[in-house]
Design a protein around this motif. Structure first.
Motif, PDB file in Angstrom:
ATOM      1  N   ILE A   1      23.881  60.468  18.241  1.00  0.00           N
ATOM      2  CA  ILE A   1      22.439  60.638  18.426  1.00  0.00           C
ATOM      3  C   ILE A   1      21.696  59.586  17.618  1.00  0.00           C
ATOM      4  O   ILE A   1      21.826  59.516  16.398  1.00  0.00           O
ATOM      5  CB  ILE A   1      21.987  62.046  17.985  1.00  0.00           C
ATOM      6  N   THR A   2      20.891  58.781  18.304  1.00  0.00           N
ATOM      7  CA  THR A   2      20.048  57.822  17.592  1.00  0.00           C
ATOM      8  C   THR A   2      18.696  58.463  17.286  1.00  0.00           C
ATOM      9  O   THR A   2      18.271  59.403  17.941  1.00  0.00           O
ATOM     10  CB  THR A   2      19.840  56.534  18.405  1.00  0.00           C
TER      11      THR A   2
ATOM     12  N   ARG B   1      17.381  47.787  16.464  1.00  0.00           N
ATOM     13  CA  ARG B   1      16.862  46.483  16.903  1.00  0.00           C
ATOM     14  C   ARG B   1      17.800  45.341  16.561  1.00  0.00           C
ATOM     15  O   ARG B   1      17.687  44.249  17.124  1.00  0.00           O
ATOM     16  CB  ARG B   1      15.498  46.212  16.261  1.00  0.00           C
ATOM     17  N   ASP B   2      18.707  45.570  15.621  1.00  0.00           N
ATOM     18  CA  ASP B   2      19.594  44.517  15.124  1.00  0.00           C
ATOM     19  C   ASP B   2      20.956  44.644  15.793  1.00  0.00           C
ATOM     20  O   ASP B   2      21.745  45.524  15.470  1.00  0.00           O
ATOM     21  CB  ASP B   2      19.724  44.635  13.604  1.00  0.00           C
TER      22      ASP B   2
ATOM     23  N   ALA C   1      16.250  57.176  19.869  1.00  0.00           N
ATOM     24  CA  ALA C   1      15.401  56.328  19.028  1.00  0.00           C
ATOM     25  C   ALA C   1      14.320  55.661  19.873  1.00  0.00           C
ATOM     26  O   ALA C   1      14.602  55.086  20.925  1.00  0.00           O
ATOM     27  CB  ALA C   1      16.244  55.272  18.321  1.00  0.00           C
ATOM     28  N   GLY C   2      13.095  55.758  19.414  1.00  0.00           N
ATOM     29  CA  GLY C   2      11.983  55.155  20.142  1.00  0.00           C
ATOM     30  C   GLY C   2      10.724  55.223  19.308  1.00  0.00           C
ATOM     31  O   GLY C   2      10.678  55.909  18.280  1.00  0.00           O
ATOM     32  N   ASN C   3       9.712  54.507  19.739  1.00  0.00           N
ATOM     33  CA  ASN C   3       8.477  54.489  18.972  1.00  0.00           C
ATOM     34  C   ASN C   3       7.310  54.020  19.818  1.00  0.00           C
ATOM     35  O   ASN C   3       7.489  53.366  20.846  1.00  0.00           O
ATOM     36  CB  ASN C   3       8.617  53.570  17.757  1.00  0.00           C
ATOM     37  N   ALA C   4       6.099  54.369  19.363  1.00  0.00           N
ATOM     38  CA  ALA C   4       4.861  53.829  19.932  1.00  0.00           C
ATOM     39  C   ALA C   4       4.046  53.291  18.765  1.00  0.00           C
ATOM     40  O   ALA C   4       3.931  53.943  17.732  1.00  0.00           O
ATOM     41  CB  ALA C   4       4.079  54.910  20.663  1.00  0.00           C
ATOM     42  N   HIS C   5       3.511  52.091  18.932  1.00  0.00           N
ATOM     43  CA  HIS C   5       2.690  51.496  17.879  1.00  0.00           C
ATOM     44  C   HIS C   5       1.352  51.071  18.475  1.00  0.00           C
ATOM     45  O   HIS C   5       1.304  50.244  19.380  1.00  0.00           O
ATOM     46  CB  HIS C   5       3.383  50.274  17.272  1.00  0.00           C
ATOM     47  N   GLY C   6       0.289  51.666  17.967  1.00  0.00           N
ATOM     48  CA  GLY C   6      -1.044  51.288  18.411  1.00  0.00           C
ATOM     49  C   GLY C   6      -1.418  51.882  19.759  1.00  0.00           C
ATOM     50  O   GLY C   6      -0.572  52.356  20.519  1.00  0.00           O
ATOM     51  N   LEU C   7      -2.703  51.894  20.015  1.00  0.00           N
ATOM     52  CA  LEU C   7      -3.254  52.368  21.295  1.00  0.00           C
ATOM     53  C   LEU C   7      -4.455  51.487  21.598  1.00  0.00           C
ATOM     54  O   LEU C   7      -5.602  51.908  21.575  1.00  0.00           O
ATOM     55  CB  LEU C   7      -3.643  53.845  21.185  1.00  0.00           C
TER      56      LEU C   7
ATOM     57  N   ILE D   1      12.806  48.298  20.019  1.00  0.00           N
ATOM     58  CA  ILE D   1      13.425  49.607  19.765  1.00  0.00           C
ATOM     59  C   ILE D   1      13.643  50.377  21.073  1.00  0.00           C
ATOM     60  O   ILE D   1      14.747  50.835  21.358  1.00  0.00           O
ATOM     61  CB  ILE D   1      12.566  50.442  18.792  1.00  0.00           C
ATOM     62  N   ASN D   2      12.591  50.500  21.867  1.00  0.00           N
ATOM     63  CA  ASN D   2      12.662  51.358  23.052  1.00  0.00           C
ATOM     64  C   ASN D   2      13.576  50.804  24.134  1.00  0.00           C
ATOM     65  O   ASN D   2      14.210  51.573  24.866  1.00  0.00           O
ATOM     66  CB  ASN D   2      11.267  51.558  23.643  1.00  0.00           C
ATOM     67  N   VAL D   3      13.638  49.483  24.241  1.00  0.00           N
ATOM     68  CA  VAL D   3      14.405  48.868  25.325  1.00  0.00           C
ATOM     69  C   VAL D   3      15.690  48.217  24.802  1.00  0.00           C
ATOM     70  O   VAL D   3      16.798  48.635  25.139  1.00  0.00           O
ATOM     71  CB  VAL D   3      13.552  47.824  26.086  1.00  0.00           C
ATOM     72  N   LYS D   4      15.533  47.223  23.952  1.00  0.00           N
ATOM     73  CA  LYS D   4      16.708  46.478  23.498  1.00  0.00           C
ATOM     74  C   LYS D   4      17.627  47.335  22.630  1.00  0.00           C
ATOM     75  O   LYS D   4      18.856  47.250  22.736  1.00  0.00           O
ATOM     76  CB  LYS D   4      16.263  45.217  22.762  1.00  0.00           C
ATOM     77  N   GLY D   5      17.035  48.176  21.780  1.00  0.00           N
ATOM     78  CA  GLY D   5      17.863  49.048  20.943  1.00  0.00           C
ATOM     79  C   GLY D   5      18.708  49.989  21.769  1.00  0.00           C
ATOM     80  O   GLY D   5      19.898  50.198  21.493  1.00  0.00           O
TER      81      GLY D   5
END
Length: 254
Positions: free
Chosen positions: A10-11, A63-64, A89-95, A112-116
């Motif tokens: 689980i990420t 991401r790495d 694992a995922g995130n949202a930054h800003g709106l 994070i959301n795609v490449k990770g």
């Protein structure tokens, strides 16, 4: 399907949906590989869940790509066979509107959301393909099904998860690997706190005036999905609180 003797990876396991899923899986005896960037939270979770099941933790940043590869290759023999992968694992930054978007925010969401998600999946797939079995659950979002004002890049990243989920299912079909996505709407987690960069008051308002989903609600669904008979694959599931009709329509108390 019995989860006896199964191992789940689980990420984003240190909070929210990932943590709730780890707790529920542990209560059913599923061995756990818990991944995250916050070592203290990983240690605490291992102590909590280690009395119920075997737990191994990995501290790395999805991401790495080199960190991902090294971490997964380091798994001890007891945890090396991954039966269930939960790409949480995922995130949202800003709106912000697209013309005011912060480039660092865009990089973080795409990385994070795609490449990770891709890096982790790519590292785990060889074992699943060798065994001709496995189950991958990609945690998407209703933002991957529609676009809302100022959601631009976040929605794009979750639309990418939706496309990757479909492509992954097609490519892995010949190997007997189940692939499906769970796409939540409004769930009360650290999500909004991260999006609004620590503005707790603004984050709190997102969930006021109605009953949002909880991380435990989504964990229940994930457990349901992974325990269906092996010939059953829940390919794509969207879940919202009853108060929510779309990303922009939520029935709130006056």
């Amino acid at each position: 399907m019995s989860t006896y003797n199964k191992t789940a990876f689980i990420t984003g396991a240190t909070s929210g949906i990932g943590k709730a899923t780890a707790q529920l899986f542990a209560s059913h005896g599923i061995r756990l590989v818990l991944c995250g960037r916050r070592q203290a939270q990983l240690d605490s979770l291992k102590k909590e869940l280690g009395v119920k099941t075997k737990v191994h933790t990995l501290n790395f940043d999805v991401r790495d790509r080199e960190e991902v590869k090294t971490a997964i290759e380091s798994l001890p023999e007891d945890f090396a066979q991954i039966d269930i992968l939960v790409n949480n694992a995922g995130n949202a930054h800003g709106l912000d509107p697209i013309q005011e978007g912060d480039l660092a925010d865009w990089d973080a969401m795409i990385d994070i959301n795609v490449k990770g998600l891709l890096y982790v999946t790519r590292a785990i797939l060889p074992g699943m393909i060798t065994r001709q079995s496995g189950h991958i659950i990609n945690i998407g979002s209703t933002a991957g099904k529609e676009v809302y004002p100022n959601g631009n890049v976040y929605c794009a990243s979750k639309h990418a998860v939706d496309a990757i989920n479909q492509g992954m299912r097609i490519d892995l079909n010949e190997h007997g690997i189940r692939v499906g996505a769970v796409n939540p709407g409004l769930v009360e987690t650290e999500f909004s706190e991260v999006r609004f960069k620590g503005d707790l008051e603004r984050a709190k308002k997102v969930y006021q005036g109605y009953q949002p989903l909880t991380p435990e609600d989504i964990a229940d669904i994930i457990y349901f999905v992974v325990t269906r008979p092996y010939h059953v694959n829940i390919a794509d599931l969207v879940v919202m609180p009853t108060a929510q009709a779309s990303s922009t329509i939520v029935k709130k108390k006056a």
